[in-house]
Design an enzyme around this catalytic site. Structure first.
Site, PDB file in Angstrom:
ATOM      1  CE1 TYR A 488      -3.735   2.490   0.711  1.00  0.00           C
ATOM      2  CE2 TYR A 488      -2.335   3.284   2.498  1.00  0.00           C
ATOM      3  CZ  TYR A 488      -3.445   3.436   1.666  1.00  0.00           C
ATOM      4  OH  TYR A 488      -4.260   4.536   1.812  1.00  0.00           O
ATOM      5  CG  ASP A 583       5.888   3.508   0.809  1.00  0.00           C
ATOM      6  OD1 ASP A 583       6.172   4.145   1.849  1.00  0.00           O
ATOM      7  OD2 ASP A 583       4.718   3.310   0.434  1.00  0.00           O
ATOM      8  CE  LYS A 611       2.373   4.382   8.741  1.00  0.00           C
ATOM      9  NZ  LYS A 611       1.040   4.697   9.244  1.00  0.00           N
TER      10      LYS A 611
END
Length: 773
Positions: A488, A583, A611
């Protein structure tokens, strides 16, 4: 004696002081400001040695001999009603029935025993819940098999103390013959708050009750005074250590049941209660198919010893009509959590807030996986976080392994981060102009991440990946990109193709609203499959701009790269003139200070972050080689902008977080604790004969309910999501907050203590046992 029996601790492991200490701790834990110092005075030991011994006896290398140190409350005095229930269940259904029963928070013990009545569980319900109705509901959920209610009519002895010194003159802990105070009224709301906190395991520190006081927001003196009041009121039986019986060598658990003439009950009860090996002695009702009216629970080091003890009771009383039912499987054994019930949960503030939220937001949430649709039930609404814990709006505390889906690597509300944020907010929340904070965080990122020479901050991971791929297309002059099934990369239209995270959780193949034309340049390969990538390059020669990959797939669980996979991607992209994009929104500063690329020593062309670099505030970033990044506006033609990008609060939280992570030993502590947790989960599943595949990279982990290796999206999807849902709910009922989906990673923080991990492993043992083999 050479050993303590199968599953127990070798006699050589415990010295005489350990055994004396354990006997003292089982009897009565000092209720004062320095309890371990008081114990030391009795043993002639310094306080620090007592603390060290207790920590060792509770640790994994001592078999976690100490289960818990906490308050032992009197169920009846608190207004609860309880009963023992015997069920007759077909052998091939007993595991499923036990799992259904275990979901009730009032079920504290659940055993299979070697008798036609083969499933035995204890249920207690709070004052506002009807016991008979609750039992019937449980029986119906378990399969509507025959059952018998066996509540205690009279209590002659209750309380387990395992003899660790080998003495034969150990007296009973609690006995009906002793004077017990008349219970006070049902506890008030304040009393319930104290009970909820004190029934938990205390911390093994110099002043454990001071920690309790902090959480209750009262003084230590108030906590100690309340404990004395609870004793006087009859609510608190004692404050003590509870041992794991098998680890202590008491591997046989025999429930001796007696058919006793009414006028001989007290005689037999007195004989049984005088024996230290008998922990419980009750009179219970009889039925035409169950004639036994006196129950004695015997703990011994072998079944032969159990039989010998029962024989002594029989010989002393002349009662020969008895049977011993041995436990053959333990499905659940834990301390009852008072004032938590299914009814309370369903009428809680979370339930009300969720109902209200659904009126104004789709599904009542702002990110789909939060809705608990994959695990059943309703989401908890959280009031606060502190260290490794979150607290729901009803005041219940959970050990948190979601950590806001990964950013909170320091734990919730880390004092250094909070203090810096307060100062930053006082200076202004956002300026829409450059600040020194942006440069400071950028410098830290560039120094840490091997591939990044320049970085651009954005507001989310989605913005980061979308912008990085736009940049890659501009730099290479090509249009196609390769992504991997189950990975994702945010919700940009062209990336929602066989994506992970909530898309996988909800079982959606792709997203509605994405035109075919937008996704036609997105090519998809199985994760960990280099030959598939080679084929895509061969079929699309000179057209592929970039390969984007999660170096550790964190949105279909947590799946590590197979050896050579990342290096192979680096090789093929270089050979084909394409860019390699990592990513690292999840893995950046999570699996290592320099991210997964530092851990695996593979350097991509571009890296996406998020994050952790925001310390829990909204943030994203993309960066890479200077020559590529200089194509971004205002230096180059690739446009990207953001109103709140680089805002001072996110930058401040990120800076402070990275400062702590840069301290010596930070990642070593994360690695050690994460390994202990993963090993504990694996061992608990193995002991319960539950098939799992446990993965972990650094402080990321996932427990797949699968008998096969999970290496890609297809194998992850074959996991038993129904079993995960049962496991999730069992862990939640025991105060452990995991991701509400099989396909999300779990995370540890620097705030998680040894005790948190021990408690989690204990909860997992009970949860796995409830799932059966």
């Amino acid at each position: 004696m050479a050993g303590a029996g199968a599953g127990g601790i070798s006699e050589a492991v415990l010295d005489a002081v350990d055994r004396r200490l354990l006997d003292l701790l089982q009897r009565d834990f000092p209720l004062n400001a320095r309890p371990f110092a008081a114990i030391g005075e009795r043993l002639g030991l310094p306080e620090d040695e007592v603390l060290a011994r207790v920590r060792r006896l509770k640790s994994a290398d001592k078999g976690r001999l100490i289960r818990q140190i906490g308050a032992i409350f009197d169920t009846t005095a608190l207004g609860y009603r309880s009963t023992l229930v015997a069920m007759r269940v077909p052998e091939d259904e007993i595991g499923r029935a036990a799992a259904a029963i275990n979901r009730h928070p009032g079920v504290s013990h659940n055993y299979q025993r070697d008798h036609a009545w083969n499933l035995w569980f204890t249920l207690a319900v709070p004052p506002d819940e009807d016991l008979d109705t609750s039992v019937q509901a449980l029986v119906d959920e378990a399969g509507s098999y025959p059952y018998r209610l066996l509540p205690a009519l009279r209590v002659f002895k209750i309380g387990v103390q395992l003899d660790m010194e080998g003495a034969d003159d150990v007296s009973p802990l609690d006995s009906a013959q002793g004077a017990r105070p008349t219970p006070a009224a049902v506890p008030s709301a304040r009393d319930r708050a104290f009970i909820r906190e004190l029934q938990e395991d205390i911390e093994i520190v110099l002043q454990p009750f001071a920690r309790v006081a902090e959480r209750l927001r009262v003084s230590q003196e108030e906590v100690l005074a309340w404990l004395q009041e609870a004793k006087a009121a009859g609510w608190l039986r004692r404050f003590a250590v509870v041992l794991r019986q098998r680890q202590a060598g008491y591997v046989a658990n025999g429930m001796a049941v007696w058919r006793v003439p009414e006028d001989s009950i007290e005689k037999l009860a007195a004989v049984a209660a005088s024996l230290p090996q008998v922990s419980h002695c009750y009179q219970r009702p009889t039925y035409p198919d169950w004639p036994y009216n006196l129950f004695t629970l015997i703990h011994a080091k072998s079944s032969e010893d159990c039989r010998a003890i029962a024989g002594r009771i029989s010989q002393a009383t002349g009662v020969s009509d008895y049977a011993i039912l041995f436990s053959t499987k333990e499905y659940k054994k834990e301390r009852l959590k008072y004032f938590v019930s299914p009814q309370e949960v369903m009428t809680s503030k979370s339930h009300s807030l969720y109902a209200d939220a659904q009126r104004y937001m789709p599904g009542g949430v702002n990110s789909p996986v939060r809705a608990f649709s994959a695990v059943g039930g309703e989401p908890l609404f959280i009031a606060k976080g502190e260290g490794p814990y979150i607290y729901d709006v009803d005041g219940r505390r959970y050990i948190d392994y979601v950590l806001s889906w990964g950013p909170l690597i320091l734990g919730h509300a880390h004092p250094q981060v909070v203090s810096a944020l307060k100062e930053a907010a006082e200076r202004g929340i956002s300026y829409g102009a450059p600040t020194a904070l942006e440069t400071e965080l950028a410098k830290r990122v560039v120094e840490a991440v091997p591939s990044i020479e320049m970085v651009r901050f954005v507001n989310s991971g989605t913005e980061a990946t979308m912008s990085a791929l736009r940049l890659a297309r501009a730099y290479t002059g090509r249009s196609k990109v390769i992504k991997f099934e189950g990975c994702y990369h945010g919700h940009a239209d062209f990336l929602l193709v066989r994506a992970g995270s909530g898309v996988t959780t909800l079982g959606l193949p792709d997203s509605a609203g994405v035109p075919e034309g937008i996704a036609q340049d997105t090519l998809v390969a199985p994760y960990n499959d280099l030959p598939a990538v080679d084929r895509l390059f061969s079929e699309n020669r000179g057209q592929i701009a970039a390969v984007i990959v999660e170096p550790v797939a964190g949105n279909m669980g947590a799946i590590p790269p197979e050896p050579g996979f990342l290096a192979g991607l680096r090789g093929v992209t270089k050979a084909e003139g394409a860019l390699l994009i990592f990513d690292e929104v999840i893995t950046g500063f999570r699996v290592a200070y320099g991210g997964a690329q530092a851990l695996y020593r593979v350097t991509p062309d571009l890296t996406c972050l998020g994050k952790v670099i925001g310390g829990g505030l909204p943030v994203g970033a993309y960066g890479g080689r200077r020559e590529i990044m200089e194509m971004v506006a205002p230096l180059g033609p690739v446009y990207q902008a953001g109103t709140l990008a680089g805002n001072p609060l996110s930058m401040t939280a990120g800076i402070e977080t990275l400062k702590v992570l840069a301290e010596p030993g930070a990642y070593e502590r994360l690695e050690e604790n994460s390994a202990r947790l993963a090993d504990g989960l694996r061992a608990a599943a193995k002991a319960a004969r539950v098939s799992i595949f446990q993965t972990r990279v650094g402080s990321m982990f996932c427990t797949f309910f699968s008998a096969e290796r999970v290496v890609d999206y297809a194998s992850a999807k074959r996991s038993d999501t129904n079993r995960y849902a049962l496991f999730f709910r069992a862990m939640l009922a025991n105060g452990i907050y995991l991701a509400p989906s099989q396909f999300e990673a779990g995370f540890l923080s620097l705030a998680h203590s040894d005790q948190d991990i021990e408690r989690t492993t204990e909860a997992a043992e009970a949860a796995f046992a409830g799932l059966g083999g």
